[in-house]
Enzyme design. Sequence first.
Site, PDB file in Angstrom:
ATOM      1  N   TYR A  56       0.236  -1.611 -12.207  1.00 31.05           N
ATOM      2  CA  TYR A  56      -1.163  -1.618 -12.614  1.00 31.05           C
ATOM      3  C   TYR A  56      -1.342  -0.995 -14.006  1.00 31.05           C
ATOM      4  O   TYR A  56      -2.335  -0.334 -14.273  1.00 31.05           O
ATOM      5  CB  TYR A  56      -2.037  -0.923 -11.552  1.00 31.05           C
ATOM      6  CG  TYR A  56      -1.833  -1.535 -10.180  1.00 31.05           C
ATOM      7  CD1 TYR A  56      -2.275  -2.826  -9.917  1.00 31.05           C
ATOM      8  CD2 TYR A  56      -1.144  -0.859  -9.169  1.00 31.05           C
ATOM      9  CE1 TYR A  56      -2.048  -3.424  -8.675  1.00 31.05           C
ATOM     10  CE2 TYR A  56      -0.916  -1.448  -7.927  1.00 31.05           C
ATOM     11  CZ  TYR A  56      -1.381  -2.726  -7.694  1.00 31.05           C
ATOM     12  OH  TYR A  56      -1.160  -3.317  -6.477  1.00 31.05           O
ATOM     13  N   CYS A 103     -13.989   3.489 -28.132  1.00 30.92           N
ATOM     14  CA  CYS A 103     -15.299   4.127 -28.237  1.00 30.92           C
ATOM     15  C   CYS A 103     -15.967   4.244 -26.874  1.00 30.92           C
ATOM     16  O   CYS A 103     -16.972   3.575 -26.596  1.00 30.92           O
ATOM     17  CB  CYS A 103     -16.158   3.348 -29.222  1.00 30.92           C
ATOM     18  SG  CYS A 103     -15.374   3.295 -30.825  1.00 30.92           S
ATOM     19  N   TYR A 158      -9.784   5.112 -12.021  1.00 32.85           N
ATOM     20  CA  TYR A 158      -9.630   5.771 -10.711  1.00 32.85           C
ATOM     21  C   TYR A 158      -9.490   7.284 -10.841  1.00 32.85           C
ATOM     22  O   TYR A 158      -9.110   7.945  -9.873  1.00 32.85           O
ATOM     23  CB  TYR A 158      -8.361   5.282 -10.000  1.00 32.85           C
ATOM     24  CG  TYR A 158      -8.132   3.809  -9.933  1.00 32.85           C
ATOM     25  CD1 TYR A 158      -9.048   2.958  -9.305  1.00 32.85           C
ATOM     26  CD2 TYR A 158      -6.963   3.255 -10.450  1.00 32.85           C
ATOM     27  CE1 TYR A 158      -8.796   1.601  -9.229  1.00 32.85           C
ATOM     28  CE2 TYR A 158      -6.716   1.896 -10.373  1.00 32.85           C
ATOM     29  CZ  TYR A 158      -7.640   1.074  -9.760  1.00 32.85           C
ATOM     30  OH  TYR A 158      -7.386  -0.262  -9.680  1.00 32.85           O
ATOM     31  N   GLY A 162       0.762  -1.246   0.000  1.00 27.26           N
ATOM     32  CA  GLY A 162       0.000   0.000   0.000  1.00 27.26           C
ATOM     33  C   GLY A 162       0.785   1.284   0.000  1.00 27.26           C
ATOM     34  O   GLY A 162       0.195   2.363  -0.148  1.00 27.26           O
ATOM     35  N   GLU A 217       4.325  -6.427   1.752  1.00 25.29           N
ATOM     36  CA  GLU A 217       3.859  -6.838   0.420  1.00 25.29           C
ATOM     37  C   GLU A 217       3.758  -5.643  -0.529  1.00 25.29           C
ATOM     38  O   GLU A 217       2.684  -5.341  -1.046  1.00 25.29           O
ATOM     39  CB  GLU A 217       2.460  -7.473   0.536  1.00 25.29           C
ATOM     40  CG  GLU A 217       2.340  -8.633   1.506  1.00 25.29           C
ATOM     41  CD  GLU A 217       0.885  -9.071   1.731  1.00 25.29           C
ATOM     42  OE1 GLU A 217      -0.051  -8.311   1.372  1.00 25.29           O
ATOM     43  OE2 GLU A 217       0.682 -10.168   2.272  1.00 25.29           O
ATOM     44  N   PRO A 218       4.858  -4.938  -0.787  1.00 27.09           N
ATOM     45  CA  PRO A 218       4.752  -3.769  -1.668  1.00 27.09           C
ATOM     46  C   PRO A 218       4.542  -4.173  -3.127  1.00 27.09           C
ATOM     47  O   PRO A 218       5.180  -5.105  -3.615  1.00 27.09           O
ATOM     48  CB  PRO A 218       6.108  -3.081  -1.499  1.00 27.09           C
ATOM     49  CG  PRO A 218       7.045  -4.177  -1.110  1.00 27.09           C
ATOM     50  CD  PRO A 218       6.229  -5.162  -0.320  1.00 27.09           C
ATOM     51  N   ARG A 255       2.825  -1.459  -5.845  1.00 23.87           N
ATOM     52  CA  ARG A 255       2.996  -0.188  -6.544  1.00 23.87           C
ATOM     53  C   ARG A 255       4.352   0.459  -6.269  1.00 23.87           C
ATOM     54  O   ARG A 255       5.044   0.892  -7.194  1.00 23.87           O
ATOM     55  CB  ARG A 255       1.876   0.770  -6.108  1.00 23.87           C
ATOM     56  CG  ARG A 255       1.842   2.071  -6.874  1.00 23.87           C
ATOM     57  CD  ARG A 255       0.838   3.042  -6.245  1.00 23.87           C
ATOM     58  NE  ARG A 255      -0.451   2.434  -6.009  1.00 23.87           N
ATOM     59  CZ  ARG A 255      -1.429   2.355  -6.906  1.00 23.87           C
ATOM     60  NH1 ARG A 255      -1.266   2.870  -8.097  1.00 23.87           N
ATOM     61  NH2 ARG A 255      -2.578   1.773  -6.602  1.00 23.87           N
ATOM     62  N   ARG A 281      -5.782   3.137 -15.509  1.00 16.29           N
ATOM     63  CA  ARG A 281      -5.812   3.894 -14.253  1.00 16.29           C
ATOM     64  C   ARG A 281      -6.506   5.256 -14.387  1.00 16.29           C
ATOM     65  O   ARG A 281      -7.333   5.604 -13.531  1.00 16.29           O
ATOM     66  CB  ARG A 281      -4.397   4.064 -13.674  1.00 16.29           C
ATOM     67  CG  ARG A 281      -3.737   2.733 -13.292  1.00 16.29           C
ATOM     68  CD  ARG A 281      -2.461   2.916 -12.503  1.00 16.29           C
ATOM     69  NE  ARG A 281      -2.734   3.550 -11.237  1.00 16.29           N
ATOM     70  CZ  ARG A 281      -2.480   4.813 -10.963  1.00 16.29           C
ATOM     71  NH1 ARG A 281      -1.866   5.572 -11.833  1.00 16.29           N
ATOM     72  NH2 ARG A 281      -2.807   5.312  -9.793  1.00 16.29           N
TER      73      ARG A 281
HETATM   74  C1  LIG Z   1      -2.772  -5.283  -4.006  1.00 22.70           C
HETATM   75  C2  LIG Z   1      -2.230  -5.869  -2.771  1.00 22.70           C
HETATM   76  C3  LIG Z   1      -0.944  -5.533  -2.340  1.00 22.70           C
HETATM   77  C4  LIG Z   1      -0.091  -4.509  -3.023  1.00 22.70           C
HETATM   78  O1  LIG Z   1      -0.629  -3.241  -2.901  1.00 22.70           O
HETATM   79  P1  LIG Z   1       0.212  -1.962  -3.402  1.00 22.70           P
HETATM   80  O2  LIG Z   1      -0.646  -0.820  -3.090  1.00 22.70           O
HETATM   81  O3  LIG Z   1       0.421  -2.147  -4.848  1.00 22.70           O
HETATM   82  O4  LIG Z   1       1.497  -1.962  -2.633  1.00 22.70           O
HETATM   83  C5  LIG Z   1      -0.462  -6.156  -1.203  1.00 22.70           C
HETATM   84  N1  LIG Z   1      -1.208  -7.081  -0.533  1.00 22.70           N
HETATM   85  C6  LIG Z   1      -2.450  -7.418  -0.922  1.00 22.70           C
HETATM   86  C7  LIG Z   1      -3.214  -8.416  -0.148  1.00 22.70           C
HETATM   87  C8  LIG Z   1      -3.000  -6.832  -2.056  1.00 22.70           C
HETATM   88  O5  LIG Z   1      -4.243  -7.155  -2.442  1.00 22.70           O
END
Ligand SMILES: *Cc1c(COP(=O)(O)O)cnc(C)c1O
Length: 414
Positions: free
Chosen positions: A371, A343, A316, A239, A273-274, A276, A312
């Site tokens: 993404y 279109c 978003y 995140g 869990e990075p 982005r 994106r």
């Molecule tokens: C999408 C996701 C991530 C990665 O999120 P980023 O915002 O891209 O860092 C990590 N863990 C889980 C469970 C996700 O669904």
Amino acid sequence: MEYFDYIGGSFVAEKVKVEDLAKQYGTPLYVYSRTCLEDTFKAFDSSFGDTPHLVCYAVKANSNIAVLNVMAKLGAGFDIVSGGELARVIKAGGDPAKVVYSGVAKSKDEIIYALEKGIKCFNVESEAEMQRISEIATSLKKEAPVSIRVNPDVDAGTHPYISTGLKKNKFGVTIDKAYDLYLAASKMPGIAIKGIDCHIGSQLTTITPFTDAIDRVLCLVDRLEKVGINFSHIDVGGGLGVVYDDETPPSIKEYVEAIKDKLVHKKLTIICEPGRAMVANAGVLVAKCEYLKEGEISNFCIVDTAMNDLIRPSLYEAWMKIEEVNKNLDRPQKEYDVVGPICETGDFLGKGRKLKVASGDYLVVRGAGAYGFAMSSNYNSRPRAAEILVSADKTYVIRARETIDDLYALETLV
Ligand SMILES: *Cc1c(COP(=O)(O)O)cnc(C)c1O
């Protein structure tokens, strides 16, 4: 080092002129910097120092096997959300024992596959899933390593579609239910409790939601430890936000330091869990201007690249920087809506952008490594873009451009 920059007015990826790549390989074209991928992974990894940790790159952000292979070679773990992603990780030389598996809808076949490959942990998102994993593991005479994805109910302060840690979201289990589910899981056959997990959203630009979430998870950890349920790891999810425009997210180092500060007393392995933050600014998307068109209200720069290539902005309302690939061309500067061939009125890459552009010129969309290709489609029967990885002065085609034949290769006439 700048991985993407202008040299004499010409946009380069590491040491390669992007205009040359566009001419040789055509557009739309994704271009990634290998050095940027490596440096970013190392920034996460080294910020943990000697704290036990595992950086699990979130595969869904960019799942090209060459990208995964670059990470695997540096010892990365992976966060997956499907059996397909696990297959990609293995194909790319990743170690299944460093894979954590998130997602609300894991199928029986996916669970069997992950158990057979020996993944590190299932991030379980419901009681029904826990029961299913228990039954399958028991029938295979295996023990499934699990953590529960806790939904800490914190507002990530990000776009509603990429906010995941609120009670109204479909993800995870509330803190109170997680307590009961851990107790139940501790008695289920075929289940080995390993950790606890949360992930509250994407493109977060402040530290506080992360640390608030960890505080709430730690309260639960303490309650569970009192009743004899212990953990070997805590997974803080992904995140971390990136700079697309004028955002001011914490640096990777600041982010990791804040997490470490919260957790250091617990002596748990920290998993993050990075997605982005690992790949967004390691990639760009190159487009070609087909036509300029003057409208009553705005001017349109119509490019050969569309929402099927990069969704994106449409999905978003994400703002992504658009620049000329060659800044030396003598064109009048005007304000344009940069739109694609699809279109749909929602098909745009950017609106109200000041550009010096003429038909045939190339434009580059920055921050497209995450993404981007991963969310692309064949809508309007458009073959998907080619992907290029640049490493210093070397160029690798890591995904060939799809052909027209590819579009209907799996279809049959009645
Ligand atoms: C999408 C996701 C991530 C990665 O999120 P980023 O915002 O891209 O860092 C990590 N863990 C889980 C469970 C996700 O669904």
